[in-house]
Scaffold this motif. Structure first.
Motif, mmCIF file in Angstrom:
data_model
loop_
_atom_site.group_PDB
_atom_site.id
_atom_site.type_symbol
_atom_site.label_atom_id
_atom_site.label_comp_id
_atom_site.label_asym_id
_atom_site.label_seq_id
_atom_site.Cartn_x
_atom_site.Cartn_y
_atom_site.Cartn_z
ATOM 1 N N PRO A 242 0.976 -1.296 -0.019
ATOM 2 C CA PRO A 242 0.037 -0.067 0.018
ATOM 3 C C PRO A 242 0.964 1.238 0.170
ATOM 4 O O PRO A 242 0.780 2.146 -0.803
ATOM 5 N N SER A 243 1.813 1.041 0.613
ATOM 6 C CA SER A 243 2.625 2.668 0.809
ATOM 7 C C SER A 243 3.505 2.656 -0.307
ATOM 8 O O SER A 243 3.770 3.902 -0.581
ATOM 9 N N TRP A 321 -4.850 5.188 -1.790
ATOM 10 C CA TRP A 321 -5.442 5.696 -0.914
ATOM 11 C C TRP A 321 -5.243 7.121 -0.754
ATOM 12 O O TRP A 321 -6.099 7.704 0.117
ATOM 13 N N ASP A 322 -4.191 7.684 -1.122
ATOM 14 C CA ASP A 322 -4.083 9.090 -1.164
ATOM 15 C C ASP A 322 -4.938 9.908 -1.926
ATOM 16 O O ASP A 322 -4.531 10.478 -3.197
ATOM 17 N N LYS A 323 -6.370 10.081 -1.789
ATOM 18 C CA LYS A 323 -7.159 10.840 -2.567
ATOM 19 C C LYS A 323 -6.728 12.342 -2.844
ATOM 20 O O LYS A 323 -7.293 13.049 -3.824
ATOM 21 N N THR A 324 -5.962 12.816 -1.956
ATOM 22 C CA THR A 324 -5.777 14.308 -2.022
ATOM 23 C C THR A 324 -4.611 14.511 -3.028
ATOM 24 O O THR A 324 -4.192 15.680 -3.515
ATOM 25 N N TRP B 94 -3.398 4.581 4.721
ATOM 26 C CA TRP B 94 -4.481 4.105 3.783
ATOM 27 C C TRP B 94 -5.749 3.300 4.481
ATOM 28 O O TRP B 94 -6.532 2.817 3.871
ATOM 29 N N ARG B 138 -10.311 8.196 7.910
ATOM 30 C CA ARG B 138 -8.832 7.864 7.680
ATOM 31 C C ARG B 138 -7.926 8.858 8.336
ATOM 32 O O ARG B 138 -8.476 10.124 8.584
ATOM 33 N N ASP B 140 -5.865 11.148 6.987
ATOM 34 C CA ASP B 140 -5.672 12.512 6.728
ATOM 35 C C ASP B 140 -7.092 13.194 6.640
ATOM 36 O O ASP B 140 -7.190 14.273 6.582
#
Lengths: 328, 293
Positions: A242-243, A321-324, B94, B138, B140
């Motif tokens: 994931p990362s 996962w990082d939607k930003t 995540w 999450r 963030d």
């Protein structure tokens, strides 16, 4: 992307015409002006270039040829349908005469049309890309997790990364014809050759980016994994993968772009079915319509390359996962 | 009073880190015994090896000499019985708060607890830190204080014998920090964990701890002084603000940090002052000898 921004621009414009006029002109008008300017310069420029096959095709000629290519395709399909119909009728008659008669079903062997070639190329590029990714991602993870492995493989990666597909092609062709021997092959040899060439060339960006992504995992997350005593497999699937997803996708997108470029070149050189062969055949054909048809192919190749990248971007947005993060 | 059984024991711990210019001795002869249920703070200037001590107890670092015993067993690898709350929360970005705790719970109790029990345990721990309202967000999407709460919930959910906290509230604003300190005291009262906490904050150390371990400056840092904080619990920060005992403890720690152990870059001035003090002492001695004569 420009399409969707244009669409959203239109709907926003309808909601609040005055305020969004500037926005709309930016999202829709400016690209349109750019496109028109390009078509104009193309038309003018094309007229002044004369080749042995006539004038260089301008936008109009290209449009005509694309219509012709669609017509060709439809005609070929009709022929195919007619062929199978005749064959069925013939076989039915034979069976009517004597039920024991041997029936042969022959496949239609017409010339592949432009659209058939697009299909072949797409299947080949995706197969090659998937094969490369299946090798590159696990290998990248192994190399990224282990500094010794990284040191061992890094020179090799750096050595093979810049190699042109055209240099690999003769070797791959010879090896495939020597090794891939089967009476009833599941895949055509040309397909295997193209696939391996594509894989060999598009392996590297994914491999490197995965390795870099994996080795750059924050120390804190590694500590978390250690405190939790995660097993090696859990560490890889829960923490490492994931990362490093963002980096892996950066690699995958680069790889897919390379795969598409490599495939066209490989098909052209090896006479393997696909868009590259279409371009080469038209070049050899040398009729007055050839340059126009090649130009159609050039535009289609560009469009497909663009769409492939967009598809990867969509998948990345879905998976990441990082939607930003700004993805473009 | 009988000698309490030794719960956690660091004995003659030295640690060297390899550097290109040779080994760097970060810790020298660190001795520390911690009793069960005790709340111990490690305080000292940056770079004095507080985190190194914590990491040795966590098992993330190995002592070069000496070692660490927990309930008679040698600590030589990390494990969930010594859960760590990291300085910058270290949540997996995540995963939601719930999933972050779930990862820990499944790893530690996956075989002992049923699915329903696991769920209940995760929710229980998140509600301990008052995070039940945002457990499906999450990292963030939540504030720094909330992230740290989830980090604490994750550590508590492992049911650790020793809870290790590396400047858990260092990155938070003063109000959030005070709030979390109160929560931590409440939780510790209920669970009675052994806690080792690293801090820079003198008030935090005095308010929370049973003992404060003050460390000398590195390199070759060691335990300088140990201060017993004999204040009744539950402690109330407002009432304590005027408490002479509390202020005395604060004064002790401040004296250690700012007079006895100045920051490394102030060492030169500190040394000259030491000389002055030594001279004064000698003069005093001479005076008294004169008087005796």
């Amino acid at each position: 992307m420009s399409n969707t921004t244009a669409l959203s621009g239109v709907s926003a414009f309808l909601e609040n015409p005055k305020a969004n006029l500037g926005k709309l002109s930016k999202s829709l008008l400016v690209p349109l002006i750019g496109l028109l300017a390009f078509l104009f310069i193309w038309e003018i420029g094309a007229k002044s270039i004369h080749t042995s096959l006539g004038a260089f095709p301008g936008p109009m000629a290209v449009y005509e040829q694309s219509v012709n290519l669609i017509k060709d395709h439809n005609r070929e399909r009709e022929k195919e349908v007619a062929f199978y119909k005749r064959q069925e009728e013939r076989n039915a008659k034979k069976l009517a005469k004597s039920p024991d008669a041997k029936i042969k079903v022959r496949p239609y062997t017409g010339k592949p049309t432009f659209f058939d070639q697009i299909g072949t190329s797409l299947i080949t590029v995706l197969a090659g890309f998937v094969l490369a990714s299946l090798i590159a991602i696990p290998a990248g993870i192994m190399i990224g997790l282990n500094q010794t492995l990284y040191s061992a493989f890094n020179p090799l990666i750096q050595l093979f990364k810049p190699v042109s597909p055209l240099a690999w092609l003769p070797l791959v062709t010879m090896v495939v014809s020597a090794v891939y021997v089967s009476k009833d092959p599941m895949f055509a040899k040309s397909f295997i050759t193209s696939l391996i060439t594509v894989s060999l060339c598009c392996l590297w960006p994914t491999l490197l980016n995965t390795a870099v992504g994996v080795s750059g995992i924050s120390k804190d997350l590694q500590n978390v994994s250690q405190v939790l005593r995660l097993s090696w497999l859990a560490h890889v699937t829960k923490i490492v993968l994931p990362s490093s997803i963002p980096m892996i996708f950066t690699g995958l997108r680069l790889s897919l772009g390379i795969a598409w470029m490599v495939l066209i070149a490989a098909e052209m050189l090896a006479q393997n079915p696909g868009l590259g062969k279409f371009v080469w055949d038209e070049f050899q054909n040398g009729s007055s319509s050839s340059l126009g048809r090649i130009m159609v192919a050039v535009l289609v190749i560009g469009l497909i390359g663009f769409l492939l990248d967009r598809v990867m971007l969509l998948i990345q947005k879905k998976v990441s996962w990082d939607k930003t993060a700004v993805l473009r | 009073m009988t000698q309490p059984p030794k719960h956690l024991e660091l004995t003659k711990v030295d640690i060297d880190f390899p550097t290109p210019t040779g080994p760097f001795k970060a810790l020298k002869n660190v001795n520390l015994t911690i009793n069960k249920g005790e709340f111990v703070s490690l305080i000292g200037h940056s770079g004095c090896g507080k985190s190194t001590v914590l990491n040795i107890v966590a098992g993330l670092y190995q002592a070069t000499k000496g070692g660490c015993l927990l309930d008679g067993k040698e600590v030589n690898e990390p494990g969930p019985e010594r859960a760590v709350v990291f300085q910058n929360h270290s949540l997996l970005p995540w995963l939601t708060a719930y999933e972050n705790v779930e990862l820990a719970v499944k790893q530690v109790f996956g075989k002992q607890k049923s699915k329903a029990e696991v769920k209940e345990w995760i929710e229980h721990n998140l509600s301990l830190v008052h995070m039940d309202h945002a457990m499906h967000k999450r990292p963030d999407e939540i504030s720094g204080g909330m992230k740290q709460r989830v980090g604490i919930a994750r550590a508590l959910a492992m049911e650790p014998t020793v809870l290790l906290m590396d400047e858990p509230f260092g990155a938070l604003d003063a109000l959030t920090r005070a709030h979390l300190q109160d929560s931590l005291m409440e939780i510790q009262k209920d669970l009675n964990n052994t806690v080792i906490m690293i801090t820079h904050d003198v008030d935090e150390a005095v308010l929370l701890s049973d003992r404060i371990v003050m460390m000398t400056n590195g390199p070759a840092a060691t335990v300088g002084e140990i201060l017993d904080i004999d204040l009744p619990r539950p402690r109330d920060r407002i009432a304590l603000a005027d408490d002479p005992k509390y202020n005395h403890y604060r004064h002790e720690v401040l004296t250690f940090l700012y007079e006895k152990q100045r920051k490394p870059d102030e060492n030169s001035t500190a040394k000259t002052e030491e000389k002055n003090v030594a001279q004064d002492l000698q003069e005093d001695k001479a005076d008294s000898e004169d008087q005796a004569a």
